[in-house]
Design a protein around this motif. Structure first.
Motif, PDB file in Angstrom:
ATOM      1  N   TYR A 292      37.239  46.294  34.330  1.00 52.28           N
ATOM      2  CA  TYR A 292      37.251  47.689  33.880  1.00 52.28           C
ATOM      3  C   TYR A 292      38.446  48.431  34.470  1.00 52.28           C
ATOM      4  O   TYR A 292      39.154  49.171  33.777  1.00 52.28           O
ATOM      5  N   ALA A 293      38.695  48.271  35.783  1.00 53.71           N
ATOM      6  CA  ALA A 293      39.806  48.954  36.455  1.00 53.71           C
ATOM      7  C   ALA A 293      41.154  48.497  35.883  1.00 53.71           C
ATOM      8  O   ALA A 293      42.070  49.305  35.691  1.00 53.71           O
ATOM      9  N   TYR A 294      41.276  47.184  35.591  1.00 54.98           N
ATOM     10  CA  TYR A 294      42.541  46.658  35.050  1.00 54.98           C
ATOM     11  C   TYR A 294      42.832  47.237  33.662  1.00 54.98           C
ATOM     12  O   TYR A 294      43.946  47.692  33.386  1.00 54.98           O
ATOM     13  N   LYS A 295      41.843  47.273  32.802  1.00 50.12           N
ATOM     14  CA  LYS A 295      42.037  47.800  31.465  1.00 50.12           C
ATOM     15  C   LYS A 295      42.306  49.309  31.507  1.00 50.12           C
ATOM     16  O   LYS A 295      43.066  49.848  30.690  1.00 50.12           O
ATOM     17  N   GLN A 296      41.672  50.031  32.509  1.00 50.55           N
ATOM     18  CA  GLN A 296      41.912  51.465  32.655  1.00 50.55           C
ATOM     19  C   GLN A 296      43.365  51.720  33.041  1.00 50.55           C
ATOM     20  O   GLN A 296      44.011  52.629  32.518  1.00 50.55           O
ATOM     21  N   LYS A 297      43.905  50.909  33.986  1.00 47.12           N
ATOM     22  CA  LYS A 297      45.296  51.052  34.404  1.00 47.12           C
ATOM     23  C   LYS A 297      46.248  50.797  33.221  1.00 47.12           C
ATOM     24  O   LYS A 297      47.219  51.527  33.015  1.00 47.12           O
ATOM     25  N   MET A 298      45.979  49.737  32.429  1.00 47.94           N
ATOM     26  CA  MET A 298      46.837  49.430  31.284  1.00 47.94           C
ATOM     27  C   MET A 298      46.802  50.534  30.245  1.00 47.94           C
ATOM     28  O   MET A 298      47.830  50.904  29.651  1.00 47.94           O
TER      29      MET A 298
ATOM     30  N   GLU B 271      29.553  38.793  27.637  1.00 46.71           N
ATOM     31  CA  GLU B 271      28.622  39.825  28.105  1.00 46.71           C
ATOM     32  C   GLU B 271      28.724  39.996  29.623  1.00 46.71           C
ATOM     33  O   GLU B 271      28.696  41.127  30.147  1.00 46.71           O
ATOM     34  N   ASP B 272      28.859  38.866  30.351  1.00 48.66           N
ATOM     35  CA  ASP B 272      29.001  38.947  31.814  1.00 48.66           C
ATOM     36  C   ASP B 272      30.323  39.593  32.208  1.00 48.66           C
ATOM     37  O   ASP B 272      30.406  40.403  33.141  1.00 48.66           O
ATOM     38  N   ILE B 273      31.384  39.256  31.508  1.00 49.31           N
ATOM     39  CA  ILE B 273      32.698  39.821  31.822  1.00 49.31           C
ATOM     40  C   ILE B 273      32.723  41.327  31.593  1.00 49.31           C
ATOM     41  O   ILE B 273      33.357  42.092  32.334  1.00 49.31           O
ATOM     42  N   ALA B 274      32.002  41.782  30.571  1.00 49.49           N
ATOM     43  CA  ALA B 274      32.018  43.203  30.228  1.00 49.49           C
ATOM     44  C   ALA B 274      31.456  44.077  31.352  1.00 49.49           C
ATOM     45  O   ALA B 274      31.770  45.270  31.445  1.00 49.49           O
ATOM     46  N   THR B 275      30.634  43.536  32.247  1.00 52.73           N
ATOM     47  CA  THR B 275      30.014  44.324  33.332  1.00 52.73           C
ATOM     48  C   THR B 275      30.800  44.266  34.634  1.00 52.73           C
ATOM     49  O   THR B 275      30.405  44.897  35.617  1.00 52.73           O
ATOM     50  N   GLU B 276      31.917  43.530  34.700  1.00 51.15           N
ATOM     51  CA  GLU B 276      32.684  43.415  35.944  1.00 51.15           C
ATOM     52  C   GLU B 276      33.603  44.624  36.127  1.00 51.15           C
ATOM     53  O   GLU B 276      34.314  45.029  35.198  1.00 51.15           O
ATOM     54  N   GLU B 277      33.601  45.204  37.351  1.00 45.47           N
ATOM     55  CA  GLU B 277      34.411  46.391  37.674  1.00 45.47           C
ATOM     56  C   GLU B 277      35.906  46.052  37.701  1.00 45.47           C
ATOM     57  O   GLU B 277      36.736  46.902  37.367  1.00 45.47           O
ATOM     58  N   GLU B 278      36.239  44.872  38.121  1.00 42.18           N
ATOM     59  CA  GLU B 278      37.644  44.485  38.200  1.00 42.18           C
ATOM     60  C   GLU B 278      38.311  44.527  36.827  1.00 42.18           C
ATOM     61  O   GLU B 278      39.420  45.058  36.672  1.00 42.18           O
TER      62      GLU B 278
END
Length: 366
Positions: free
Chosen positions: A340-346, A331-338
Protein backbone atom coordinates in the motif's frame (compact mmCIF):
# COMPACT_ATOMS: atom_id res chain seq x y z
CA UNK A 1 3.71 -59.69 -51.06
CA UNK A 2 0.54 -59.53 -53.17
CA UNK A 3 -1.54 -60.15 -50.05
CA UNK A 4 0.15 -57.27 -48.23
CA UNK A 5 -0.46 -55.01 -51.23
CA UNK A 6 -4.20 -55.79 -51.28
CA UNK A 7 -4.38 -55.32 -47.50
CA UNK A 8 -2.85 -51.87 -48.01
CA UNK A 9 -5.49 -51.17 -50.69
CA UNK A 10 -8.25 -51.94 -48.17
CA UNK A 11 -7.15 -49.02 -45.98
CA UNK A 12 -6.80 -50.97 -42.72
CA UNK A 13 -4.31 -50.28 -39.93
CA UNK A 14 -1.28 -52.39 -40.86
CA UNK A 15 -0.07 -52.61 -37.25
CA UNK A 16 -3.40 -54.04 -36.08
CA UNK A 17 -4.07 -56.39 -39.00
CA UNK A 18 -0.61 -57.99 -38.74
CA UNK A 19 -1.53 -59.38 -35.31
CA UNK A 20 -4.87 -60.77 -36.53
CA UNK A 21 -5.62 -64.27 -37.75
CA UNK A 22 -4.97 -65.38 -41.33
CA UNK A 23 -8.70 -65.51 -42.10
CA UNK A 24 -9.16 -61.90 -40.99
CA UNK A 25 -6.25 -60.84 -43.17
CA UNK A 26 -7.69 -62.70 -46.15
CA UNK A 27 -11.02 -60.92 -45.71
CA UNK A 28 -9.44 -57.50 -45.94
CA UNK A 29 -7.12 -58.64 -48.73
CA UNK A 30 -10.25 -59.54 -50.74
CA UNK A 31 -11.76 -56.13 -50.03
CA UNK A 32 -8.53 -54.44 -51.08
CA UNK A 33 -8.38 -56.49 -54.29
CA UNK A 34 -11.88 -55.30 -55.19
CA UNK A 35 -10.82 -51.69 -54.60
CA UNK A 36 -7.69 -52.16 -56.71
CA UNK A 37 -9.39 -53.80 -59.72
CA UNK A 38 -12.18 -51.24 -59.64
CA UNK A 39 -9.49 -48.57 -59.98
CA UNK A 40 -7.95 -50.53 -62.89
CA UNK A 41 -11.28 -50.59 -64.72
CA UNK A 42 -11.75 -46.91 -63.94
CA UNK A 43 -8.35 -46.23 -65.54
CA UNK A 44 -9.34 -48.13 -68.69
CA UNK A 45 -12.73 -46.44 -68.86
CA UNK A 46 -11.28 -43.00 -68.21
CA UNK A 47 -8.54 -43.46 -70.82
CA UNK A 48 -11.06 -44.45 -73.48
CA UNK A 49 -13.40 -41.59 -72.61
CA UNK A 50 -10.56 -39.09 -72.73
CA UNK A 51 -9.29 -40.59 -76.00
CA UNK A 52 -12.58 -39.55 -77.62
CA UNK A 53 -11.84 -36.01 -76.38
CA UNK A 54 -8.08 -35.58 -76.92
CA UNK A 55 -7.66 -38.12 -79.75
CA UNK A 56 -4.07 -38.74 -78.54
CA UNK A 57 -3.17 -41.98 -76.81
CA UNK A 58 -0.45 -40.61 -74.50
CA UNK A 59 -2.55 -37.80 -73.07
CA UNK A 60 -5.49 -40.20 -72.69
CA UNK A 61 -3.40 -42.76 -70.77
CA UNK A 62 -1.85 -40.06 -68.56
CA UNK A 63 -5.16 -38.50 -67.54
CA UNK A 64 -6.75 -41.96 -67.35
CA UNK A 65 -4.14 -42.98 -64.75
CA UNK A 66 -4.91 -39.84 -62.76
CA UNK A 67 -8.62 -40.68 -62.92
CA UNK A 68 -7.94 -44.27 -61.82
CA UNK A 69 -5.86 -43.07 -58.84
CA UNK A 70 -8.68 -40.71 -57.88
CA UNK A 71 -11.23 -43.53 -57.93
CA UNK A 72 -8.80 -45.76 -56.01
CA UNK A 73 -8.39 -43.12 -53.32
CA UNK A 74 -12.15 -42.57 -53.06
CA UNK A 75 -12.92 -46.30 -52.81
CA UNK A 76 -10.17 -46.83 -50.24
CA UNK A 77 -11.51 -43.91 -48.22
CA UNK A 78 -15.09 -45.23 -48.41
CA UNK A 79 -14.12 -48.70 -47.20
CA UNK A 80 -11.73 -47.54 -44.48
CA UNK A 81 -14.21 -45.11 -42.90
CA UNK A 82 -16.95 -47.70 -42.32
CA UNK A 83 -16.79 -48.78 -38.67
CA UNK A 84 -18.45 -51.87 -37.29
CA UNK A 85 -20.89 -51.38 -34.41
CA UNK A 86 -23.44 -53.43 -32.48
CA UNK A 87 -26.37 -51.91 -34.43
CA UNK A 88 -26.83 -52.91 -38.07
CA UNK A 89 -29.18 -49.94 -38.61
CA UNK A 90 -26.51 -47.57 -37.32
CA UNK A 91 -23.98 -49.18 -39.64
CA UNK A 92 -26.35 -48.76 -42.61
CA UNK A 93 -26.96 -45.09 -41.80
CA UNK A 94 -23.22 -44.62 -41.51
CA UNK A 95 -22.67 -46.29 -44.89
CA UNK A 96 -25.61 -44.69 -46.79
CA UNK A 97 -23.67 -41.60 -47.99
CA UNK A 98 -20.83 -43.87 -49.03
CA UNK A 99 -23.24 -46.14 -50.92
CA UNK A 100 -24.60 -43.10 -52.77
CA UNK A 101 -21.06 -42.06 -53.67
CA UNK A 102 -20.34 -45.63 -54.83
CA UNK A 103 -23.41 -45.52 -57.12
CA UNK A 104 -22.15 -42.28 -58.69
CA UNK A 105 -18.69 -43.78 -59.19
CA UNK A 106 -20.22 -46.91 -60.77
CA UNK A 107 -22.15 -44.77 -63.26
CA UNK A 108 -19.04 -42.77 -64.14
CA UNK A 109 -16.94 -45.92 -64.62
CA UNK A 110 -19.51 -47.96 -66.55
CA UNK A 111 -20.50 -45.31 -69.10
CA UNK A 112 -17.16 -45.13 -71.01
CA UNK A 113 -16.91 -48.93 -71.09
CA UNK A 114 -20.45 -49.09 -72.46
CA UNK A 115 -19.35 -46.71 -75.19
CA UNK A 116 -16.53 -49.10 -76.10
CA UNK A 117 -18.61 -52.27 -75.89
CA UNK A 118 -21.37 -50.85 -78.11
CA UNK A 119 -19.00 -48.94 -80.40
CA UNK A 120 -20.27 -50.51 -83.64
CA UNK A 121 -23.91 -49.86 -82.80
CA UNK A 122 -23.08 -46.30 -81.75
CA UNK A 123 -21.21 -45.73 -85.02
CA UNK A 124 -24.31 -46.86 -86.92
CA UNK A 125 -26.49 -44.42 -85.00
CA UNK A 126 -23.95 -41.64 -85.56
CA UNK A 127 -23.81 -42.45 -89.30
CA UNK A 128 -27.58 -42.11 -89.55
CA UNK A 129 -27.47 -38.84 -87.66
CA UNK A 130 -24.61 -37.54 -89.81
CA UNK A 131 -26.54 -38.36 -92.99
CA UNK A 132 -29.59 -36.59 -91.64
CA UNK A 133 -27.48 -33.63 -90.58
CA UNK A 134 -25.89 -33.52 -94.05
CA UNK A 135 -29.31 -33.37 -95.71
CA UNK A 136 -30.51 -30.71 -93.30
CA UNK A 137 -27.29 -28.75 -93.77
CA UNK A 138 -27.67 -28.79 -97.57
CA UNK A 139 -31.30 -27.72 -97.23
CA UNK A 140 -30.39 -24.84 -94.94
CA UNK A 141 -27.57 -23.70 -97.23
CA UNK A 142 -29.83 -24.02 -100.27
CA UNK A 143 -32.40 -21.81 -98.54
CA UNK A 144 -29.75 -19.08 -98.39
CA UNK A 145 -28.90 -19.26 -102.12
CA UNK A 146 -32.14 -20.49 -103.76
CA UNK A 147 -34.10 -17.18 -103.49
CA UNK A 148 -31.32 -15.24 -105.26
CA UNK A 149 -30.92 -17.93 -107.93
CA UNK A 150 -34.68 -18.00 -108.48
CA UNK A 151 -34.73 -14.22 -108.78
CA UNK A 152 -31.99 -14.27 -111.43
CA UNK A 153 -33.79 -17.07 -113.33
CA UNK A 154 -36.94 -14.95 -113.26
CA UNK A 155 -34.99 -12.02 -114.74
CA UNK A 156 -33.63 -14.33 -117.47
CA UNK A 157 -37.16 -15.47 -118.29
CA UNK A 158 -38.26 -11.82 -118.50
CA UNK A 159 -35.46 -11.07 -120.95
CA UNK A 160 -36.40 -14.12 -123.08
CA UNK A 161 -40.06 -13.11 -122.95
CA UNK A 162 -39.10 -9.61 -124.07
CA UNK A 163 -37.37 -11.14 -127.12
CA UNK A 164 -40.36 -13.39 -127.84
CA UNK A 165 -42.72 -10.42 -127.66
CA UNK A 166 -40.58 -8.36 -130.04
CA UNK A 167 -40.22 -11.36 -132.37
CA UNK A 168 -43.98 -11.88 -132.45
CA UNK A 169 -44.47 -8.21 -133.23
CA UNK A 170 -41.87 -8.41 -136.06
CA UNK A 171 -43.50 -11.53 -137.50
CA UNK A 172 -46.87 -9.83 -137.43
CA UNK A 173 -45.46 -6.82 -139.36
CA UNK A 174 -43.86 -9.24 -141.83
CA UNK A 175 -47.24 -10.88 -142.46
CA UNK A 176 -48.86 -7.48 -142.93
CA UNK A 177 -46.48 -6.20 -145.59
CA UNK A 178 -46.42 -9.57 -147.43
CA UNK A 179 -50.23 -9.62 -147.47
CA UNK A 180 -50.18 -6.04 -148.83
CA UNK A 181 -47.81 -7.06 -151.62
CA UNK A 182 -49.99 -10.04 -152.55
CA UNK A 183 -53.16 -7.99 -152.39
CA UNK A 184 -54.79 -10.14 -149.75
CA UNK A 185 -55.17 -7.40 -147.10
CA UNK A 186 -54.83 -3.68 -146.73
CA UNK A 187 -55.43 -1.89 -150.08
CA UNK A 188 -55.83 -5.29 -151.81
CA UNK A 189 -53.79 -3.99 -154.72
CA UNK A 190 -51.26 -6.43 -156.15
CA UNK A 191 -47.74 -5.07 -156.22
CA UNK A 192 -45.29 -3.02 -154.19
CA UNK A 193 -46.88 0.38 -153.87
CA UNK A 194 -46.44 3.21 -151.36
CA UNK A 195 -48.44 1.44 -148.67
CA UNK A 196 -46.33 -1.67 -149.10
CA UNK A 197 -43.18 0.42 -148.73
CA UNK A 198 -44.53 2.04 -145.56
CA UNK A 199 -45.40 -1.33 -144.02
CA UNK A 200 -42.08 -2.81 -145.15
CA UNK A 201 -40.23 0.03 -143.43
CA UNK A 202 -42.12 -0.65 -140.20
CA UNK A 203 -41.17 -4.33 -140.39
CA UNK A 204 -37.53 -3.56 -141.13
CA UNK A 205 -37.38 -1.14 -138.19
CA UNK A 206 -38.97 -3.79 -135.94
CA UNK A 207 -36.56 -6.44 -137.23
CA UNK A 208 -33.59 -4.18 -136.52
CA UNK A 209 -34.90 -3.55 -133.03
CA UNK A 210 -35.37 -7.33 -132.59
CA UNK A 211 -31.79 -8.05 -133.63
CA UNK A 212 -30.46 -5.37 -131.31
CA UNK A 213 -32.66 -6.67 -128.49
CA UNK A 214 -31.45 -10.25 -129.05
CA UNK A 215 -27.85 -9.09 -128.93
CA UNK A 216 -28.35 -7.00 -125.75
CA UNK A 217 -30.47 -9.57 -123.96
CA UNK A 218 -28.15 -12.43 -124.96
CA UNK A 219 -25.30 -10.54 -123.25
CA UNK A 220 -27.46 -9.90 -120.18
CA UNK A 221 -28.60 -13.54 -120.05
CA UNK A 222 -24.98 -14.68 -120.32
CA UNK A 223 -23.97 -12.46 -117.39
CA UNK A 224 -26.89 -13.61 -115.28
CA UNK A 225 -26.17 -17.28 -116.03
CA UNK A 226 -22.58 -16.60 -114.94
CA UNK A 227 -23.96 -15.11 -111.69
CA UNK A 228 -26.04 -18.28 -111.17
CA UNK A 229 -22.99 -20.46 -111.77
CA UNK A 230 -21.05 -18.38 -109.22
CA UNK A 231 -23.82 -18.74 -106.66
CA UNK A 232 -23.99 -22.51 -107.22
CA UNK A 233 -20.20 -22.74 -106.84
CA UNK A 234 -20.38 -20.69 -103.60
CA UNK A 235 -23.11 -22.98 -102.35
CA UNK A 236 -20.97 -26.07 -103.02
CA UNK A 237 -17.94 -24.44 -101.36
CA UNK A 238 -20.01 -23.60 -98.30
CA UNK A 239 -21.26 -27.18 -98.14
CA UNK A 240 -17.69 -28.51 -98.42
CA UNK A 241 -16.57 -26.21 -95.56
CA UNK A 242 -19.36 -27.30 -93.22
CA UNK A 243 -19.19 -31.00 -94.05
CA UNK A 244 -16.00 -31.67 -91.97
CA UNK A 245 -17.85 -30.34 -88.91
CA UNK A 246 -20.56 -32.93 -89.46
CA UNK A 247 -17.98 -35.63 -90.24
CA UNK A 248 -16.27 -34.95 -86.88
CA UNK A 249 -19.54 -35.17 -84.99
CA UNK A 250 -18.46 -38.20 -82.97
CA UNK A 251 -17.19 -36.73 -79.69
CA UNK A 252 -17.94 -37.93 -76.18
CA UNK A 253 -21.29 -36.15 -75.83
CA UNK A 254 -22.45 -37.30 -79.27
CA UNK A 255 -21.58 -40.91 -78.40
CA UNK A 256 -23.36 -40.72 -75.06
CA UNK A 257 -26.48 -39.39 -76.79
CA UNK A 258 -26.20 -42.12 -79.41
CA UNK A 259 -25.88 -44.72 -76.62
CA UNK A 260 -29.10 -43.38 -75.12
CA UNK A 261 -30.91 -44.20 -78.39
CA UNK A 262 -29.94 -47.87 -78.18
CA UNK A 263 -31.98 -50.43 -76.18
CA UNK A 264 -31.53 -49.64 -72.48
CA UNK A 265 -31.47 -53.18 -71.10
CA UNK A 266 -27.86 -54.17 -72.05
CA UNK A 267 -26.51 -50.87 -70.71
CA UNK A 268 -28.52 -51.30 -67.54
CA UNK A 269 -27.05 -54.74 -66.87
CA UNK A 270 -23.53 -53.43 -67.41
CA UNK A 271 -24.27 -50.64 -64.95
CA UNK A 272 -25.58 -53.19 -62.43
CA UNK A 273 -22.35 -55.17 -62.85
CA UNK A 274 -20.18 -52.19 -62.02
CA UNK A 275 -22.52 -51.13 -59.25
CA UNK A 276 -22.16 -54.59 -57.69
CA UNK A 277 -18.37 -54.40 -58.01
CA UNK A 278 -18.21 -50.88 -56.60
CA UNK A 279 -20.50 -51.53 -53.63
CA UNK A 280 -19.28 -55.05 -52.84
CA UNK A 281 -16.54 -53.91 -50.38
CA UNK A 282 -19.10 -51.77 -48.54
CA UNK A 283 -21.69 -54.52 -48.26
CA UNK A 284 -18.97 -57.03 -47.38
CA UNK A 285 -18.17 -54.95 -44.33
CA UNK A 286 -21.85 -54.37 -43.51
CA UNK A 287 -22.98 -58.00 -43.62
CA UNK A 288 -19.88 -59.50 -42.04
CA UNK A 289 -19.90 -59.87 -38.24
CA UNK A 290 -17.42 -58.07 -36.05
CA UNK A 291 -14.05 -59.64 -36.53
CA UNK A 292 -10.78 -59.67 -34.65
CA UNK A 293 -9.57 -56.56 -36.43
CA UNK A 294 -12.77 -54.66 -35.59
CA UNK A 295 -12.44 -55.47 -31.88
CA UNK A 296 -8.79 -54.45 -31.83
CA UNK A 297 -9.57 -51.21 -33.70
CA UNK A 298 -12.43 -50.45 -31.32
CA UNK A 299 -10.17 -51.18 -28.32
CA UNK A 300 -7.44 -48.96 -29.73
CA UNK A 301 -9.81 -46.08 -30.46
CA UNK A 302 -11.44 -46.48 -27.04
CA UNK A 303 -8.04 -46.31 -25.34
CA UNK A 304 -7.18 -43.15 -27.24
CA UNK A 305 -10.56 -41.57 -26.43
CA UNK A 306 -10.12 -42.40 -22.74
CA UNK A 307 -6.59 -41.00 -22.68
CA UNK A 308 -7.68 -37.79 -24.42
CA UNK A 309 -10.61 -37.40 -22.02
CA UNK A 310 -8.24 -37.86 -19.04
CA UNK A 311 -5.85 -35.25 -20.42
CA UNK A 312 -8.66 -32.75 -20.95
CA UNK A 313 -10.03 -33.37 -17.43
CA UNK A 314 -6.56 -32.96 -15.89
CA UNK A 315 -6.03 -29.67 -17.72
CA UNK A 316 -9.42 -28.43 -16.51
CA UNK A 317 -8.59 -29.38 -12.91
CA UNK A 318 -5.17 -27.71 -13.20
CA UNK A 319 -6.80 -24.54 -14.52
CA UNK A 320 -9.33 -24.42 -11.68
CA UNK A 321 -6.58 -24.99 -9.08
CA UNK A 322 -4.39 -22.28 -10.59
CA UNK A 323 -7.29 -19.82 -10.60
CA UNK A 324 -8.01 -20.53 -6.93
CA UNK A 325 -4.33 -20.15 -5.92
CA UNK A 326 -3.95 -16.88 -7.85
CA UNK A 327 -7.10 -15.50 -6.27
CA UNK A 328 -5.86 -16.30 -2.77
CA UNK A 329 -2.37 -14.90 -3.46
CA UNK A 330 -3.67 -11.56 -4.69
CA UNK A 331 -6.18 -11.32 -1.84
CA UNK A 332 -3.30 -11.72 0.65
CA UNK A 333 -1.14 -9.18 -1.16
CA UNK A 334 -3.95 -6.62 -1.16
CA UNK A 335 -3.88 -6.46 2.69
CA UNK A 336 -0.10 -5.84 3.05
CA UNK A 337 0.91 -2.32 4.24
CA UNK A 338 4.21 -2.40 2.37
CA UNK A 339 2.44 -2.75 -0.97
CA UNK A 340 0.00 0.00 0.00
CA UNK A 341 2.79 2.46 0.95
CA UNK A 342 4.73 1.70 -2.27
CA UNK A 343 1.74 2.28 -4.53
CA UNK A 344 0.88 5.49 -2.56
CA UNK A 345 4.42 6.84 -3.16
CA UNK A 346 4.22 6.01 -6.90
CA UNK A 347 0.82 7.74 -7.19
CA UNK A 348 2.20 10.85 -5.42
CA UNK A 349 5.15 11.03 -7.87
CA UNK A 350 2.82 10.61 -10.82
CA UNK A 351 0.59 13.48 -9.66
CA UNK A 352 3.66 15.75 -9.28
CA UNK A 353 4.75 14.98 -12.84
CA UNK A 354 1.26 15.75 -14.13
CA UNK A 355 1.21 19.11 -12.28
CA UNK A 356 4.65 20.09 -13.62
CA UNK A 357 3.64 19.18 -17.18
CA UNK A 358 0.42 21.23 -16.94
CA UNK A 359 2.33 24.25 -15.61
CA UNK A 360 4.90 24.14 -18.44
CA UNK A 361 2.13 23.85 -21.06
CA UNK A 362 0.27 26.89 -19.65
CA UNK A 363 3.53 28.88 -19.54
CA UNK A 364 4.18 28.26 -23.25
CA UNK A 365 0.69 29.35 -24.13
CA UNK A 366 1.15 32.71 -22.31
Amino acid sequence: MLKNFFITCSGVDKNLIENCSNGEQNKYAGIGATVFFTAVMATIAGSYALFTVFDTIFASIFFGLIWGLLIFNLDRFIVSTIKKSDSKWKEFLQASPRILLAVIIAIVISKPLELKLFEKEINQVLLTEKNQMTLENKTQIAEQFTPEIASINSEIEDLKQEINTQEAKTNALYEIYIAEAEGRKGTKLLGKGPVYKEKRDKHDASLLALNNLKKENAEKIKNKEADIATLIENQKNYESKTQPIIANFDGLMARINALGKLPWLPSFFIFLLFLAIETSPIFAKLISPKGEYDFKLEDNESAIKTWVKQQVDQRNQLLQADIAVNKKVYEDIATEEEIYAYKQKMARDLMKLQADSFYKKQQKML
